[in-house]
Write an enzyme that holds these catalytic residues in place. Structure first.
Site, mmCIF file in Angstrom:
data_model
loop_
_atom_site.group_PDB
_atom_site.id
_atom_site.type_symbol
_atom_site.label_atom_id
_atom_site.label_comp_id
_atom_site.label_asym_id
_atom_site.label_seq_id
_atom_site.Cartn_x
_atom_site.Cartn_y
_atom_site.Cartn_z
ATOM 1 N N GLY A 1 0.801 -1.234 0.000
ATOM 2 C CA GLY A 1 0.000 0.000 0.000
ATOM 3 C C GLY A 1 0.827 1.275 0.000
ATOM 4 N N ASP B 1 -7.251 0.083 0.252
ATOM 5 C CA ASP B 1 -5.929 0.553 0.704
ATOM 6 C C ASP B 1 -5.995 1.944 1.327
ATOM 7 O OD1 ASP B 1 -5.181 -1.666 -0.790
ATOM 8 O OD2 ASP B 1 -3.370 -0.708 -1.555
HETATM 9 O O1 PMV Z 1 -0.752 -4.018 -4.443
HETATM 10 P P1 PMV Z 1 -1.611 -2.957 -3.848
HETATM 11 O O2 PMV Z 1 -1.157 -2.551 -2.477
HETATM 12 O O3 PMV Z 1 -1.769 -1.785 -4.774
HETATM 13 O O4 PMV Z 1 -3.076 -3.585 -3.655
HETATM 14 C C1 PMV Z 1 -3.906 -3.856 -4.752
HETATM 15 C C2 PMV Z 1 -5.167 -4.537 -4.299
HETATM 16 C C3 PMV Z 1 -6.141 -4.892 -5.418
HETATM 17 O O5 PMV Z 1 -7.271 -5.512 -4.799
HETATM 18 C C4 PMV Z 1 -5.527 -5.871 -6.393
HETATM 19 C C5 PMV Z 1 -6.607 -3.677 -6.204
HETATM 20 C C6 PMV Z 1 -7.461 -2.729 -5.387
HETATM 21 O O6 PMV Z 1 -7.493 -1.541 -5.728
HETATM 22 O O7 PMV Z 1 -8.129 -3.167 -4.424
#
Ligand code: PMV
Length: 327
Positions: free
Chosen positions: A117, A163
């Site tokens: 995140g 996030d």
């Molecule tokens: O990898 P990160 O921290 O950007 O998390 C992405 C999470 C997803 O579910 C794949 C996309 C989202 O926006 O929820």
């Protein structure tokens, strides 16, 4: 000058499926991005980030949209980080209605694009510091919403609220569609393994979207992740760490079926499990980056630190506080 920090996060359950309104459970962790802003008189935005790349970088450009570098998000992580700041400052301008300029300095101990995140934490901290510099302190919900809009814009519509809400509020959160709420902070012994790499969130989310459109099994897999999350929530409430771990393992298997794991993520997941972790899965978009394991003993962390392909292993404490106003 104002300075704010915001935490990164891990997904205990539910990444990717959360994009299709299935539930997800996340925990903010004590790894933070810190953003300092100083207003400029010339309306320009200058971004300096020591820790976001090996060499650090500085980008300076004018406030007008056509003055900005025309770059693709996937071109480089550093460029992506700059776009998040640019878009976050647009949110600040939207709050105040002024085309204000800033010197922005970012320090972060969250690896970029690695599933912890980083972009959400930078967006939350930048919007908070920027609006406070102009005399407005946003409520946590508005801060989370504006940071979400930042991610939504940079990731071209492929972002959930998870996030940014988690980073703004801290603690453990549950997200389902637009419904984001704090949940009981589970006392979970979290270990993280980082392969030194990164995944492209936009590309990985698009990949799942295409798969889901093409194959019924992929749509069913997304729904199955939702089921795992609901069971995981019950196990968390019951404090049944063994079951939480089992369900994390199922969650990882389903994410692998959707094609978002990688050899190094799988290697770290198995290293943690072989060392006795109660469960292990990738966290975030996947493709490379981090895994999260559940282990009350030091074994998984030690095993990961000796695992080829694991660059860093560490225990992560829950961040009870989201955004912190430092100056
Ligand atoms: O990898 P990160 O921290 O950007 O998390 C992405 C999470 C997803 O579910 C794949 C996309 C989202 O926006 O929820």
């Amino acid at each position: 000058m104002t300075r704010s920090s915001a935490p990164g996060k891990v997904y205990l359950f539910g990444e990717h499926a959360v994009v299709y309104d299935e539930p997800a459970v996340l925990c903010a962790i004590e790894r933070r991005a810190q953003v300092e802003v100083e207003q400029r008189s010339d309306g320009k935005l200058r971004v300096h980030a020591e820790d976001l790349s090996l060499d650090g970088f500085t980008v300076e450009y004018g406030a007008a949209a056509d003055d900005r570098p025309d770059v693709d998000v996937s071109e480089s992580l550093v460029t992506a980080a700059t776009q998040y700041v640019d878009s976050a400052i647009e949110q600040v301008r939207d709050v105040t209605g002024d085309e204000v300029g800033f010197d922005v300095t970012i320090e972060s101990d969250i690896p970029l694009g690695a599933g912890l995140g980083s972009s959400a934490a930078v967006a939350v901290a930048a919007i908070d510091a920027g609006t406070r510099a102009l005399g407005t302190t946003l409520e946590s919900d508005e801060l989370a919403d504006r940071a979400y809009r930042t991610e939504y814009e940079v990731q071209e519509g492929q972002a959930s609220r998870a996030d940014t809400f988690c980073s703004a509020t801290g603690g453990a959160v549950r997200v389902e569609g637009d419904d984001c709420r704090p949940t009981e902070s589970p006392d979970v012994p979290i270990v993280i393994g980082f392969d030194g790499g990164a995944g492209d969130t936009g590309e990985l989310v698009s990949g799942v979207r295409s798969l889901r459109e093409e194959y019924d099994f992929a749509a069913d897999t997304v729904e199955a992740i939702g089921d795992v999350v609901r069971n995981g929530e019950e196990a968390l409430v019951d404090d049944d760490l063994e079951e939480v771990g089992d369900l994390m393992n199922f969650n990882h298997g389903l994410l692998s079926a959707l094609g978002v794991s990688s050899r190094s993520l799988d290697t770290m997941v198995w290293a943690a499990r072989d060392a006795g972790a109660l469960g292990a899965k990738l966290t975030g978009a996947g493709g490379g980056g981090c895994i999260v394991a559940l282990d009350p003993t030091p074994e998984a962390e030690t095993a990961l630190s000796f695992t080829p392909g694991c660059q860093e292993a560490f225990r992560a404490e829950l961040a009870e506080t989201g955004v912190k106003r430092l100056e």
